[in-house]
Design an enzyme around this catalytic site. Structure first.
Site, PDB file in Angstrom:
ATOM      1  N   GLY A   1       6.685   5.035   8.039  1.00 30.65           N
ATOM      2  CA  GLY A   1       5.916   6.271   8.027  1.00 30.65           C
ATOM      3  C   GLY A   1       6.041   6.972   9.361  1.00 30.65           C
ATOM      4  O   GLY A   1       7.008   6.760  10.099  1.00 30.65           O
ATOM      5  N   SER A   2       5.043   7.768   9.680  1.00 29.01           N
ATOM      6  CA  SER A   2       5.122   8.579  10.892  1.00 29.01           C
ATOM      7  C   SER A   2       4.899   7.728  12.141  1.00 29.01           C
ATOM      8  O   SER A   2       4.239   6.684  12.099  1.00 29.01           O
ATOM      9  CB  SER A   2       4.079   9.688  10.823  1.00 29.01           C
ATOM     10  OG  SER A   2       2.798   9.114  10.752  1.00 29.01           O
TER      11      SER A   2
ATOM     12  N   GLU B   1       9.265   1.256  10.852  1.00 24.80           N
ATOM     13  CA  GLU B   1      10.310   2.256  10.579  1.00 24.80           C
ATOM     14  C   GLU B   1       9.630   3.604  10.675  1.00 24.80           C
ATOM     15  O   GLU B   1       8.888   3.997   9.778  1.00 24.80           O
ATOM     16  CB  GLU B   1      10.902   2.042   9.172  1.00 24.80           C
ATOM     17  CG  GLU B   1      11.633   0.734   8.991  1.00 24.80           C
ATOM     18  CD  GLU B   1      12.972   0.705   9.717  1.00 24.80           C
ATOM     19  OE1 GLU B   1      13.398   1.739  10.259  1.00 24.80           O
ATOM     20  OE2 GLU B   1      13.576  -0.386   9.768  1.00 24.80           O
ATOM     21  N   LEU B   2       9.870   4.317  11.775  1.00 26.95           N
ATOM     22  CA  LEU B   2       9.049   5.501  12.058  1.00 26.95           C
ATOM     23  C   LEU B   2       9.872   6.793  11.994  1.00 26.95           C
ATOM     24  O   LEU B   2      10.911   6.834  11.381  1.00 26.95           O
ATOM     25  CB  LEU B   2       8.374   5.301  13.417  1.00 26.95           C
ATOM     26  CG  LEU B   2       7.609   3.962  13.537  1.00 26.95           C
ATOM     27  CD1 LEU B   2       7.027   3.792  14.931  1.00 26.95           C
ATOM     28  CD2 LEU B   2       6.517   3.843  12.486  1.00 26.95           C
TER      29      LEU B   2
ATOM     30  N   CYS C   1      13.655  10.615   7.002  1.00 21.20           N
ATOM     31  CA  CYS C   1      13.576  10.269   8.428  1.00 21.20           C
ATOM     32  C   CYS C   1      14.943  10.368   9.079  1.00 21.20           C
ATOM     33  O   CYS C   1      15.061  10.581  10.275  1.00 21.20           O
ATOM     34  CB  CYS C   1      13.028   8.855   8.580  1.00 21.20           C
ATOM     35  SG  CYS C   1      13.976   7.664   7.634  1.00 21.20           S
TER      36      CYS C   1
ATOM     37  N   SER D   1      22.382   5.211   5.242  1.00 22.70           N
ATOM     38  CA  SER D   1      21.562   4.225   4.521  1.00 22.70           C
ATOM     39  C   SER D   1      22.421   3.339   3.621  1.00 22.70           C
ATOM     40  O   SER D   1      23.234   3.844   2.849  1.00 22.70           O
ATOM     41  CB  SER D   1      20.527   4.953   3.656  1.00 22.70           C
ATOM     42  OG  SER D   1      19.773   5.817   4.457  1.00 22.70           O
TER      43      SER D   1
ATOM     44  N   ALA E   1       2.071   5.314  -0.503  1.00 21.08           N
ATOM     45  CA  ALA E   1       1.485   6.592  -0.090  1.00 21.08           C
ATOM     46  C   ALA E   1       0.652   7.177  -1.224  1.00 21.08           C
ATOM     47  O   ALA E   1       1.005   7.046  -2.401  1.00 21.08           O
ATOM     48  CB  ALA E   1       2.592   7.561   0.295  1.00 21.08           C
TER      49      ALA E   1
ATOM     50  N   GLU F   1       9.986  16.525  14.103  1.00 14.76           N
ATOM     51  CA  GLU F   1      10.627  16.394  12.790  1.00 14.76           C
ATOM     52  C   GLU F   1      10.336  17.643  11.968  1.00 14.76           C
ATOM     53  O   GLU F   1       9.170  18.002  11.801  1.00 14.76           O
ATOM     54  CB  GLU F   1      10.007  15.217  12.035  1.00 14.76           C
ATOM     55  CG  GLU F   1      10.580  13.876  12.378  1.00 14.76           C
ATOM     56  CD  GLU F   1      10.051  12.802  11.433  1.00 14.76           C
ATOM     57  OE1 GLU F   1       8.828  12.608  11.372  1.00 14.76           O
ATOM     58  OE2 GLU F   1      10.871  12.147  10.775  1.00 14.76           O
TER      59      GLU F   1
ATOM     60  N   LYS G   1       0.885  -1.188   0.000  1.00 11.60           N
ATOM     61  CA  LYS G   1       0.000   0.000   0.000  1.00 11.60           C
ATOM     62  C   LYS G   1       0.915   1.229   0.000  1.00 11.60           C
ATOM     63  O   LYS G   1       1.456   1.612   1.032  1.00 11.60           O
ATOM     64  CB  LYS G   1      -0.859  -0.074   1.245  1.00 11.60           C
ATOM     65  CG  LYS G   1      -1.982   0.852   1.543  1.00 11.60           C
ATOM     66  CD  LYS G   1      -2.186   2.107   0.829  1.00 11.60           C
ATOM     67  CE  LYS G   1      -2.231   3.314   1.744  1.00 11.60           C
ATOM     68  NZ  LYS G   1      -1.635   4.495   1.155  1.00 11.60           N
TER      69      LYS G   1
HETATM   70  P1  NAP Z   1       2.380   8.722   7.167  1.00 16.06           P
HETATM   71  O1  NAP Z   1       1.403   9.813   7.129  1.00 16.06           O
HETATM   72  O2  NAP Z   1       2.530   7.957   8.415  1.00 16.06           O
HETATM   73  O3  NAP Z   1       1.997   7.763   5.945  1.00 16.06           O
HETATM   74  C1  NAP Z   1       2.768   6.633   5.638  1.00 16.06           C
HETATM   75  C2  NAP Z   1       1.888   5.597   4.978  1.00 16.06           C
HETATM   76  O4  NAP Z   1       0.894   5.190   5.905  1.00 16.06           O
HETATM   77  C3  NAP Z   1       1.146   6.090   3.740  1.00 16.06           C
HETATM   78  O5  NAP Z   1       1.067   5.036   2.820  1.00 16.06           O
HETATM   79  C4  NAP Z   1      -0.223   6.426   4.288  1.00 16.06           C
HETATM   80  O6  NAP Z   1      -1.248   6.344   3.337  1.00 16.06           O
HETATM   81  C5  NAP Z   1      -0.383   5.329   5.310  1.00 16.06           C
HETATM   82  N1  NAP Z   1      -1.363   5.638   6.356  1.00 16.06           N
HETATM   83  C6  NAP Z   1      -1.781   6.836   6.793  1.00 16.06           C
HETATM   84  N2  NAP Z   1      -2.704   6.680   7.771  1.00 16.06           N
HETATM   85  C7  NAP Z   1      -2.863   5.348   7.947  1.00 16.06           C
HETATM   86  C8  NAP Z   1      -3.669   4.552   8.802  1.00 16.06           C
HETATM   87  N3  NAP Z   1      -4.492   5.086   9.694  1.00 16.06           N
HETATM   88  N4  NAP Z   1      -3.580   3.215   8.706  1.00 16.06           N
HETATM   89  C9  NAP Z   1      -2.747   2.643   7.810  1.00 16.06           C
HETATM   90  N5  NAP Z   1      -1.949   3.346   6.974  1.00 16.06           N
HETATM   91  C10 NAP Z   1      -1.992   4.681   7.047  1.00 16.06           C
HETATM   92  O7  NAP Z   1       3.846   9.217   6.817  1.00 16.06           O
HETATM   93  P2  NAP Z   1       4.321  10.092   5.589  1.00 16.06           P
HETATM   94  O8  NAP Z   1       3.939  11.501   5.856  1.00 16.06           O
HETATM   95  O9  NAP Z   1       3.919   9.458   4.308  1.00 16.06           O
HETATM   96  O10 NAP Z   1       5.914   9.915   5.696  1.00 16.06           O
HETATM   97  C11 NAP Z   1       6.703  10.685   6.488  1.00 16.06           C
HETATM   98  C12 NAP Z   1       7.039   9.968   7.777  1.00 16.06           C
HETATM   99  O11 NAP Z   1       7.668   8.727   7.484  1.00 16.06           O
HETATM  100  C13 NAP Z   1       8.036  10.732   8.626  1.00 16.06           C
HETATM  101  O12 NAP Z   1       7.655  10.665   9.968  1.00 16.06           O
HETATM  102  C14 NAP Z   1       9.333   9.963   8.401  1.00 16.06           C
HETATM  103  O13 NAP Z   1      10.273  10.104   9.435  1.00 16.06           O
HETATM  104  C15 NAP Z   1       8.845   8.579   8.263  1.00 16.06           C
HETATM  105  N6  NAP Z   1       9.825   7.746   7.572  1.00 16.06           N
HETATM  106  C16 NAP Z   1      10.520   6.827   8.296  1.00 16.06           C
HETATM  107  C17 NAP Z   1      11.481   6.050   7.678  1.00 16.06           C
HETATM  108  C18 NAP Z   1      12.277   5.045   8.447  1.00 16.06           C
HETATM  109  O14 NAP Z   1      12.882   4.196   7.816  1.00 16.06           O
HETATM  110  N7  NAP Z   1      12.298   5.082   9.774  1.00 16.06           N
HETATM  111  C19 NAP Z   1      11.721   6.210   6.305  1.00 16.06           C
HETATM  112  C20 NAP Z   1      10.997   7.154   5.598  1.00 16.06           C
HETATM  113  C21 NAP Z   1      10.042   7.912   6.251  1.00 16.06           C
HETATM  114  P3  NAP Z   1      -1.837   7.667   2.623  1.00 16.06           P
HETATM  115  O15 NAP Z   1      -0.699   8.280   1.911  1.00 16.06           O
HETATM  116  O16 NAP Z   1      -2.887   7.128   1.723  1.00 16.06           O
HETATM  117  O17 NAP Z   1      -2.372   8.531   3.715  1.00 16.06           O
END
Ligand code: NAP
Length: 487
Positions: free
Chosen positions: A238-239, A260-261, A294, A451, A186, A391, A184
């Site tokens: 993701g977040s 991975e947050l 991230c 990375s 983004a 962040e 799934k």
């Molecule tokens: P996000 O809002 O958490 O979204 C990530 C993914 O989760 C998207 O595919 C999103 O879908 C989906 N999602 C959103 N709400 C959900 C829910 N309630 N249930 C299931 N899935 C859901 O994060 P983002 O804004 O795309 O990415 C930025 C974040 O990712 C930052 O916090 C960053 O630090 C983190 N990140 C971490 C790493 C790591 O390796 N630690 C790497 C890269 C990024 P939709 O797009 O359809 O809403």
């Protein structure tokens, strides 16, 4: 079902915009609009999968799973290797696609494609090295035989900031381990994932082993999938907020979860560091992906004797960045992903300045189409500023001076996050001593980039659970089976 055709010079390439389920492209009832952050224009629409599509994706993955698990590791490895070759061969148009939907510079997009492809190569090599163990039980009565089996149907959820690499960092180890998956991606950047699905099919991945479910109803489809008893793994990037919600969701069926947050990386420059090396490392750690990573350096702590020259150096380097559309080869700072991201950065910078930080560069909204934020440097950021806690995810350098190792270690660890830290010093002993005390999963010691597909990537505290990349990343998609055997 339609295709998205890239603009010239890549008009010979197109991406299917449907759901990819069971090896077939399918239409959906609704659509997700995909915009170009560089100019705000609509690029195309992709399928908006719903609950019933999520059910169909689980059906397809569950059907294909046993066959894939039984496929010889060498054969799985060869297919993954082919995925690597196809991605590398098609790197130019794939990079252009990432840049279009994400806005990142072409240089960052090309680097991402090669990084993403490398996960396929690395895991093609790992697929044939899933080793078990045999030991004699301490009592001597039997053998302890341990094998690692594919965990089963896996849900992979990825963010928009690395639309290719975050997908392949999960797809490759899952397939190497013998699992079938539902990806799934983004909603801001679905096209790259769809292009990768096509590449994987072209490389010989059997129907149903990889399914891609684009959906604007992430919570609804994730809930449906995580409550299906055939699903055994959740791998999320993701977040932290969404990760936490997904852990609750996965708890009902006790689904193995890798997370991975978010991060809040400190970048520490000791007074004995090579100034130019630290500045080069700082630009890499801060500005890879325009700060939307991230691992991005979020807080700069510089020992007092180097504070002024390091700050001046960062102002000069940040001022030299050329802001523009991601697809313009001259651009070195592209747009942010969307208007919400720009608002958040603006808020954080205004908060810091209101609390007494000194704005040395940038810090003003830009009046142009697209979602841009200028290169910004803020010095003397007080401890209570929000951008030291949250962040930033943008091109903002926030600096503070420090006076002792104990002080900087305490400040670096004063966060619920624990993903990455960076440390520059001319004294390796001091560097290792400080590294050991930092509460993070990864340290860049005299390096601005951590990375690497061959290294275990992941965080501690609220930055995550488990590791991606390296052999550890494959083991996340296995289950340990122990057989007590007498012979
Ligand atoms: P996000 O809002 O958490 O979204 C990530 C993914 O989760 C998207 O595919 C999103 O879908 C989906 N999602 C959103 N709400 C959900 C829910 N309630 N249930 C299931 N899935 C859901 O994060 P983002 O804004 O795309 O990415 C930025 C974040 O990712 C930052 O916090 C960053 O630090 C983190 N990140 C971490 C790493 C790591 O390796 N630690 C790497 C890269 C990024 P939709 O797009 O359809 O809403």
């Amino acid at each position: 079902m339609t295709n998205f055709t890239l603009p010239p010079p890549f008009a010979a390439h197109s991406v299917a915009t449907g759901l990819f389920i069971g090896g077939q492209w399918r239409a959906a009832k609704n659509a997700i609009e995909v915009f170009n952050p560089s100019n705000g224009q609509l690029l195309t629409s992709v399928a908006d999968g719903d609950e019933s599509d999520a059910g169909a994706a689980v059906d397809a993955a569950a059907l294909a799973g046993p066959g894939w698990a039984a496929t010889a590791p060498r054969q799985r490895a060869e297919i993954l290797r082919k995925c690597h070759e196809l991605m590398v061969a098609q790197q130019d148009w794939l990079a252009a696609l990432i840049s279009l939907e994400n806005g990142k510079t072409l240089a960052d997009a090309k680097a991402e494609i090669l990084y993403a492809a490398e996960f396929f190569r690395w895991y093609s090599e790992e697929a044939v090295r899933v080793l078990g163990e045999v030991t004699l039980a301490p009592g001597g009565a039997n053998r302890i035989l341990v094998e690692y089996q594919p965990i089963g149907v896996s849900l992979l959820i990825t963010p928009w900031n690395f639309p290719a690499a975050m997908a392949t960092r999960k797809l490759a180890p899952a397939l190497a381990a013998g699992c079938s998956v539902i990806l799934k991606p983004a909603s801001e950047t679905p096209l790259t994932a769809l292009a990768i699905a096509q590449i994987m099919q072209d490389a010989g991945v059997p129907a149903g082993v990889v399914n891609v479910l684009t959906s604007h109803h992430a919570g609804v489809v994730a809930k449906k999938i995580l409550h299906d008893p055939r699903v055994r793994k959740l791998s999320f990037t993701g977040s932290t907020a969404v990760g936490r919600a997904l852990l609750h969701e996965a708890a009902d069926q006790v689904i193995s979860s890798s997370m991975e947050l978010g991060g809040n990386a400190p970048f520490i420059v000791c007074g004995d560091a090579d100034l130019n090396a630290a500045l080069d490392g700082a630009m890499l750690a801060k500005m890879r992906n325009g700060g939307e990573a991230c691992t991005s350096a979020n807080r700069f702590y510089v020992e007092r004797n180097l504070y002024k020259p390091f700050t001046d150096g960062m102002v000069a380097r940040m001022a030299a960045l050329k802001l523009g559309e991601g697809s313009d080869p001259a651009t070195t700072l592209g747009p942010m992903i969307n208007a919400k991201a720009v608002e958040k950065i603006t808020e954080l910078v205004e908060d810091a300045v209101a609390k007494g930080a000194k704005l040395l560069l940038g810090g003003t909204m830009l009046n142009r189409p697209g979602t841009y934020y200028p290169a910004t440097v803020i010095a003397d950021v007080p401890d209570n500023a929000r951008l030291l806690k949250e962040e930033i995810f943008g091109p903002v350098v926030a600096l503070q001076a420090f006076d002792s190792d104990a002080q900087v270690i305490a400040r670096a660890n004063d966060t619920e996050y624990g993903l990455t830290a960076y440390l520059f010093t001319g004294d390796l002993k001091r560097g290792l001593r400080i590294s050991e005390k930092l509460e993070v999963g990864m340290v860049g010691l005299n390096r601005g980039l951590v990375s690497d597909p061959a290294a275990p990537f992941g965080g501690v505290k609220q930055s995550g659970l488990g590791r991606e990349g390296s052999h550890h990343g494959l083991m996340e998609f296995t289950e340990c089976k122990y057989v007590a055997v007498s012979w």
